[in-house]
Design an enzyme around this catalytic site. Structure first.
Site, mmCIF file in Angstrom:
data_model
loop_
_atom_site.group_PDB
_atom_site.id
_atom_site.type_symbol
_atom_site.label_atom_id
_atom_site.label_comp_id
_atom_site.label_asym_id
_atom_site.label_seq_id
_atom_site.Cartn_x
_atom_site.Cartn_y
_atom_site.Cartn_z
ATOM 1 N N HIS A 1 0.838 -1.194 0.000
ATOM 2 C CA HIS A 1 0.000 0.000 0.000
ATOM 3 C C HIS A 1 0.877 1.249 0.000
ATOM 4 O O HIS A 1 1.957 1.273 0.593
ATOM 5 C CB HIS A 1 -0.923 0.012 1.225
ATOM 6 C CG HIS A 1 -1.975 -1.048 1.192
ATOM 7 N ND1 HIS A 1 -3.066 -0.982 0.354
ATOM 8 C CD2 HIS A 1 -2.097 -2.214 1.888
ATOM 9 C CE1 HIS A 1 -3.826 -2.055 0.536
ATOM 10 N NE2 HIS A 1 -3.256 -2.810 1.461
ATOM 11 N N ALA B 1 5.260 -3.629 8.893
ATOM 12 C CA ALA B 1 4.433 -4.078 7.776
ATOM 13 C C ALA B 1 5.225 -4.099 6.471
ATOM 14 O O ALA B 1 4.916 -4.871 5.565
ATOM 15 C CB ALA B 1 3.204 -3.180 7.641
ATOM 16 N N GLY C 1 5.687 -6.920 3.156
ATOM 17 C CA GLY C 1 5.238 -6.485 1.845
ATOM 18 C C GLY C 1 3.874 -5.849 1.866
ATOM 19 O O GLY C 1 3.238 -5.689 0.825
ATOM 20 N N LYS C 2 3.405 -5.459 3.052
ATOM 21 C CA LYS C 2 2.087 -4.847 3.158
ATOM 22 C C LYS C 2 2.114 -3.363 2.820
ATOM 23 O O LYS C 2 1.097 -2.779 2.436
ATOM 24 C CB LYS C 2 1.528 -5.044 4.571
ATOM 25 C CG LYS C 2 1.293 -6.504 4.954
ATOM 26 C CD LYS C 2 0.836 -6.636 6.397
ATOM 27 C CE LYS C 2 0.566 -8.093 6.776
ATOM 28 N NZ LYS C 2 0.156 -8.244 8.193
ATOM 29 N N VAL C 3 3.275 -2.738 3.013
ATOM 30 C CA VAL C 3 3.452 -1.315 2.768
ATOM 31 C C VAL C 3 4.649 -1.125 1.848
ATOM 32 O O VAL C 3 5.684 -1.763 2.024
ATOM 33 C CB VAL C 3 3.675 -0.547 4.094
ATOM 34 C CG1 VAL C 3 4.003 0.921 3.828
ATOM 35 C CG2 VAL C 3 2.451 -0.653 4.992
#
Length: 371
Positions: free
Chosen positions: A276, A300, A304-306
């Site tokens: 994101h 995060a 790999g979430k951010v």
């Protein structure tokens, strides 16, 4: 490297000060400063063309009335494109849509006496036990309708629920629509990460004992939410880069369900690795006790979430969501022009098909490499 700073030059607060001036000039340090930074980041970068905004909601926000007073206006202004909520928030949101009465009271009441009087307490909110019974009866009645008698994800389920409650709002003369009814009218898909963990889920389960054919399929939700995040990269305007924003009210399972869309894309489906672009959270939880679900923005990044290049666009304000949400709402509605509604609910099949196609193509490429 210059240290980012701004001189604190205190001036007495005027009696007629507005919310924007108050936040911009007087929220100078600690979590007031983080809240100011969130308001400014939202108004200057996030709530602009090309950014798809997903919001997760936990905590007892709708019993306090914020579904009607804050979330519904944000939706109508095009500031929230899709939602992941606890089932409890959606259940208690129904009370307002059905024209029922909840009251602000005290957190220091005698709960034994309240039980004897048939009164329910959510901290300092109270309402009659009949509110629960009548809401349950409404849910069970409409869930027997033919449109519900099939396998579906929670976005379709909540859209149907919003359609029916909107009709009730019109019949009983509700002046301001609840969250579910507003999302239905504006084409905003609402998911819940744990469908059985609320009174709505309890009533769904009860009907299954009587032969209901309705099945809530979480796999549909996982793929639909991943598809939304995947398609957020395409703004529809060749001159505007598509971006994805995660705005998190509270934490818990809805937060992780919102953030896991990116690992689903690259870790499981093998499609892209980006994360994101914006991570904004209001919470009172701490990472060192394990209570901050999905943890901090920097942590995060490791999942790999951010997007690691977007860490400057990640903010966490450690405060009560019931304080922050109305302040944020007032600020952005004052500072930002309404955005056209994306109506992502209406585009679910289109986005799902693109995700499925690209995943199958990636599988073929991988298989050919192995050959």
């Amino acid at each position: 490297m210059a240290i980012p700073s701004k001189k604190i030059a205190p001036v007495p607060i005027a009696s007629d000060i507005g919310v924007v001036e108050l936040i911009d000039n007087y929220f100078t340090a600690y979590n007031s400063a983080r809240l100011r930074e969130i308001c400014q980041l939202l108004s200057r970068e996030v709530l602009r063309e090309g950014v798809t905004v997903g919001m997760s909601i936990s905590g007892a926000m709708t019993p306090a009335g914020f579904g009607v007073s804050a979330l519904a206006p944000l939706i109508r202004h095009g500031f929230i494109d899709w939602i992941i909520s606890t089932g409890a928030n959606l259940y208690h949101d129904l009370h307002y849509g059905l024209g029922m009465k909840l009251y602000s009271s005290s957190p220091f009441l005698d709960d034994v006496k309240l039980r004897e009087q048939g009164t329910i307490r959510i901290y300092d909110i109270i309402f009659g036990y009949d509110v629960l019974l009548e809401t349950d009866a409404f849910i069970r009645k409409i869930l027997q309708a033919e449109p519900f008698q099939k396998r579906m994800g929670t976005a379709e389920f909540h859209n149907l629920l919003g359609k029916y409650v909107r009709e009730i709002e019109k019949q009983v003369g509700v002046q301001h629509s609840c969250l579910l009814a507003t999302a239905y009218e504006c084409g905003v898909p609402i998911y819940t990460s744990s469908p059985g963990d609320s009174s709505i889920g309890m009533n769904v389960a009860a009907l299954s004992l009587s032969g209901s054919k309705m099945v809530i399929d979480p796999s549909i939700d996982v793929n639909e939410t991943a598809a939304i995040a995947y398609c957020a990269r395409e703004s529809g305007n060749p001159d505007v880069e598509g971006k994805s924003a995660a705005v998190i009210i509270g934490g818990g399972s809805p937060k992780n369900f919102l953030l896991q869309t990116q690992p689903q894309l690259h870790e499981v489906l093998g499609l892209e690795e980006r994360g994101h672009d914006y991570f904004i959270q209001v919470t009172d939880a701490r990472p060192d006790t394990g209570g901050l679900s999905g943890a901090t923005p920097s942590e995060a990044v490791s999942w790999g979430k951010v997007d690691p290049e977007e860490l400057p666009s990640t903010l966490v304000c450690y405060t009560d969501s019931t304080i922050a949400l109305p302040i944020i709402t007032a600020y952005v509605m004052n500072q930002c022009q309404p955005r056209p509604l994306k109506r992502l609910y209406d585009r679910r099949e289109e986005m799902y098909s693109k995700l499925q196609h690209d995943y199958q193509q990636a599988q073929l490429v991988g298989a050919n490499r192995n050959d």
